[in-house]
Motif scaffolding. Structure first.
Motif, PDB file in Angstrom:
ATOM      1  N   ASP A  29     -36.742 -86.312  40.369  1.00  0.00           N
ATOM      2  CA  ASP A  29     -35.655 -85.375  40.110  1.00  0.00           C
ATOM      3  C   ASP A  29     -34.549 -85.458  41.156  1.00  0.00           C
ATOM      4  OD1 ASP A  29     -37.413 -84.408  42.014  1.00  0.00           O
ATOM      5  OD2 ASP A  29     -36.940 -82.316  41.592  1.00  0.00           O
ATOM      6  N   LYS A  30     -34.867 -85.976  42.342  1.00  0.00           N
ATOM      7  CA  LYS A  30     -33.885 -86.097  43.421  1.00  0.00           C
ATOM      8  C   LYS A  30     -34.133 -87.418  44.159  1.00  0.00           C
ATOM      9  CE  LYS A  30     -31.946 -83.265  47.095  1.00  0.00           C
ATOM     10  NZ  LYS A  30     -32.105 -82.035  47.863  1.00  0.00           N
ATOM     11  N   PRO A  31     -33.656 -88.530  43.585  1.00  0.00           N
ATOM     12  CA  PRO A  31     -33.947 -89.835  44.185  1.00  0.00           C
ATOM     13  C   PRO A  31     -33.166 -90.078  45.476  1.00  0.00           C
ATOM     14  CG  PRO A  31     -32.509 -90.113  42.321  1.00  0.00           C
ATOM     15  CD  PRO A  31     -32.890 -88.667  42.356  1.00  0.00           C
ATOM     16  N   ARG A  32     -33.630 -91.053  46.212  1.00  0.00           N
ATOM     17  CA  ARG A  32     -32.976 -91.465  47.460  1.00  0.00           C
ATOM     18  C   ARG A  32     -31.944 -92.539  47.132  1.00  0.00           C
ATOM     19  NH1 ARG A  32     -34.625 -95.801  51.039  1.00  0.00           N
ATOM     20  NH2 ARG A  32     -36.454 -96.035  49.720  1.00  0.00           N
ATOM     21  N   VAL A  33     -30.715 -92.346  47.595  1.00  0.00           N
ATOM     22  CA  VAL A  33     -29.665 -93.348  47.424  1.00  0.00           C
ATOM     23  C   VAL A  33     -29.571 -94.132  48.725  1.00  0.00           C
ATOM     24  CG1 VAL A  33     -27.206 -93.735  47.114  1.00  0.00           C
ATOM     25  CG2 VAL A  33     -28.375 -92.058  45.719  1.00  0.00           C
ATOM     26  N   SER A  34     -29.965 -95.385  48.660  1.00  0.00           N
ATOM     27  CA  SER A  34     -29.943 -96.256  49.823  1.00  0.00           C
ATOM     28  C   SER A  34     -28.760 -97.206  49.718  1.00  0.00           C
ATOM     29  CB  SER A  34     -31.246 -97.055  49.889  1.00  0.00           C
ATOM     30  OG  SER A  34     -31.228 -97.937  50.974  1.00  0.00           O
ATOM     31  N   VAL A  35     -28.028 -97.353  50.814  1.00  0.00           N
ATOM     32  CA  VAL A  35     -26.874 -98.251  50.824  1.00  0.00           C
ATOM     33  C   VAL A  35     -27.154 -99.429  51.744  1.00  0.00           C
ATOM     34  CG1 VAL A  35     -25.221 -96.437  50.297  1.00  0.00           C
ATOM     35  CG2 VAL A  35     -25.708 -96.974  52.660  1.00  0.00           C
ATOM     36  N   PHE A  36     -26.543-100.552  51.415  1.00  0.00           N
ATOM     37  CA  PHE A  36     -26.612-101.740  52.253  1.00  0.00           C
ATOM     38  C   PHE A  36     -25.242-102.376  52.249  1.00  0.00           C
ATOM     39  CE2 PHE A  36     -27.029-106.355  52.621  1.00  0.00           C
ATOM     40  CZ  PHE A  36     -27.575-106.435  53.886  1.00  0.00           C
ATOM     41  N   LYS A  37     -24.798-102.774  53.416  1.00  0.00           N
ATOM     42  CA  LYS A  37     -23.520-103.465  53.489  1.00  0.00           C
ATOM     43  C   LYS A  37     -23.695-104.759  54.265  1.00  0.00           C
ATOM     44  CE  LYS A  37     -21.749-100.988  57.496  1.00  0.00           C
ATOM     45  NZ  LYS A  37     -20.600-100.355  58.088  1.00  0.00           N
ATOM     46  N   LYS A  85     -25.676 -91.521  33.542  1.00  0.00           N
ATOM     47  CA  LYS A  85     -26.375 -92.058  32.370  1.00  0.00           C
ATOM     48  C   LYS A  85     -27.879 -91.845  32.485  1.00  0.00           C
ATOM     49  CE  LYS A  85     -23.126 -95.685  31.110  1.00  0.00           C
ATOM     50  NZ  LYS A  85     -22.901 -97.147  31.060  1.00  0.00           N
ATOM     51  N   ALA A  86     -28.386 -91.930  33.711  1.00  0.00           N
ATOM     52  CA  ALA A  86     -29.810 -91.709  33.959  1.00  0.00           C
ATOM     53  C   ALA A  86     -30.127 -90.222  34.128  1.00  0.00           C
ATOM     54  CB  ALA A  86     -30.250 -92.477  35.197  1.00  0.00           C
ATOM     55  N   LYS A  87     -29.129 -89.364  33.918  1.00  0.00           N
ATOM     56  CA  LYS A  87     -29.261 -87.905  34.008  1.00  0.00           C
ATOM     57  C   LYS A  87     -29.697 -87.450  35.402  1.00  0.00           C
ATOM     58  CE  LYS A  87     -30.054 -87.511  29.128  1.00  0.00           C
ATOM     59  NZ  LYS A  87     -30.970 -87.270  28.049  1.00  0.00           N
ATOM     60  N   ILE A  88     -29.100 -88.064  36.412  1.00  0.00           N
ATOM     61  CA  ILE A  88     -29.360 -87.704  37.804  1.00  0.00           C
ATOM     62  C   ILE A  88     -28.100 -87.053  38.358  1.00  0.00           C
ATOM     63  CG2 ILE A  88     -29.876 -88.596  40.097  1.00  0.00           C
ATOM     64  CD1 ILE A  88     -31.288 -90.953  38.671  1.00  0.00           C
ATOM     65  N   THR A  89     -28.236 -85.810  38.834  1.00  0.00           N
ATOM     66  CA  THR A  89     -27.078 -85.100  39.370  1.00  0.00           C
ATOM     67  C   THR A  89     -27.215 -84.772  40.846  1.00  0.00           C
ATOM     68  OG1 THR A  89     -28.034 -82.988  38.711  1.00  0.00           O
ATOM     69  CG2 THR A  89     -26.527 -84.054  37.148  1.00  0.00           C
ATOM     70  N   GLU A  90     -28.417 -84.919  41.387  1.00  0.00           N
ATOM     71  CA  GLU A  90     -28.651 -84.575  42.787  1.00  0.00           C
ATOM     72  C   GLU A  90     -29.465 -85.682  43.442  1.00  0.00           C
ATOM     73  OE1 GLU A  90     -30.106 -80.690  45.341  1.00  0.00           O
ATOM     74  OE2 GLU A  90     -30.256 -80.693  43.165  1.00  0.00           O
ATOM     75  N   ASN A 114     -17.376 -87.187  42.275  1.00  0.00           N
ATOM     76  CA  ASN A 114     -17.789 -87.448  40.901  1.00  0.00           C
ATOM     77  C   ASN A 114     -18.895 -86.511  40.427  1.00  0.00           C
ATOM     78  OD1 ASN A 114     -16.217 -89.722  39.844  1.00  0.00           O
ATOM     79  ND2 ASN A 114     -17.025 -90.773  41.637  1.00  0.00           N
ATOM     80  N   GLY A 115     -19.218 -85.500  41.219  1.00  0.00           N
ATOM     81  CA  GLY A 115     -20.161 -84.479  40.776  1.00  0.00           C
ATOM     82  C   GLY A 115     -21.611 -84.734  41.135  1.00  0.00           C
ATOM     83  N   ILE A 116     -21.876 -85.695  41.997  1.00  0.00           N
ATOM     84  CA  ILE A 116     -23.239 -85.953  42.446  1.00  0.00           C
ATOM     85  C   ILE A 116     -23.460 -85.172  43.738  1.00  0.00           C
ATOM     86  CG2 ILE A 116     -24.904 -87.711  43.129  1.00  0.00           C
ATOM     87  CD1 ILE A 116     -23.971 -88.015  40.245  1.00  0.00           C
ATOM     88  N   LYS A 117     -24.493 -84.336  43.761  1.00  0.00           N
ATOM     89  CA  LYS A 117     -24.778 -83.542  44.958  1.00  0.00           C
ATOM     90  C   LYS A 117     -25.579 -84.380  45.943  1.00  0.00           C
ATOM     91  CE  LYS A 117     -24.904 -79.054  42.728  1.00  0.00           C
ATOM     92  NZ  LYS A 117     -25.733 -77.871  42.451  1.00  0.00           N
TER      93      LYS A 117
END
Length: 118
Positions: A29-37, A85-90, A114-117
């Motif tokens: 319900d609240k996935p981790r957003v991992s970034v890589f650069k 699209k995956a219905k993830i908002t947070e 864009n509305g993502i918490k």
């Protein structure tokens, strides 16, 4: 840079990464957003750590966008649409040891717009 300085910088980055990674955990319900650069491109993915599954991802290389603030905003817009699209908002934001500055901050701010918490 000398070899000693480079090893020290790498060690400090690993320590920052482990320190932040130990405090956050992604769920369905609240996935981790991992970034890589990298030096050229910027990548992000939403991860469910309970199952070890990637729920959504975006690749700056496939989009043909480099690693700068303007492109990070476009990548974040694309990522936000795939999250919706995956219905993830947070989500929980994992900066992956990078400082919250520049490209990483621009990406996170655009996700918020864009509305993502976070």
């Amino acid at each position: 840079m000398t070899d000693k300085v480079l090893k020290r910088k790498q060690l400090l980055k690993v320590k920052r990464k482990l320190r932040t990674r130990g405090k956050i955990f992604g769920r369905a319900d609240k996935p981790r957003v991992s970034v890589f650069k990298s030096n050229k491109y910027f990548y992000a993915q939403a991860i469910n750590d309970e199952l070890g599954v990637t729920l959504a991802s975006v690749d700056g290389k496939k989009l043909g966008l480099g690693n700068n603030k303007e492109n990070a905003k476009q990548i974040a817009n694309e990522f936000a649409t795939s999250l919706k699209k995956a219905k993830i908002t947070e989500v929980v934001f994992d900066r992956n040891g990078y400082l919250y500055h520049g490209v990483v901050a621009a990406f996170a701010d655009t996700l918020r717009e864009n509305g993502i918490k976070l």
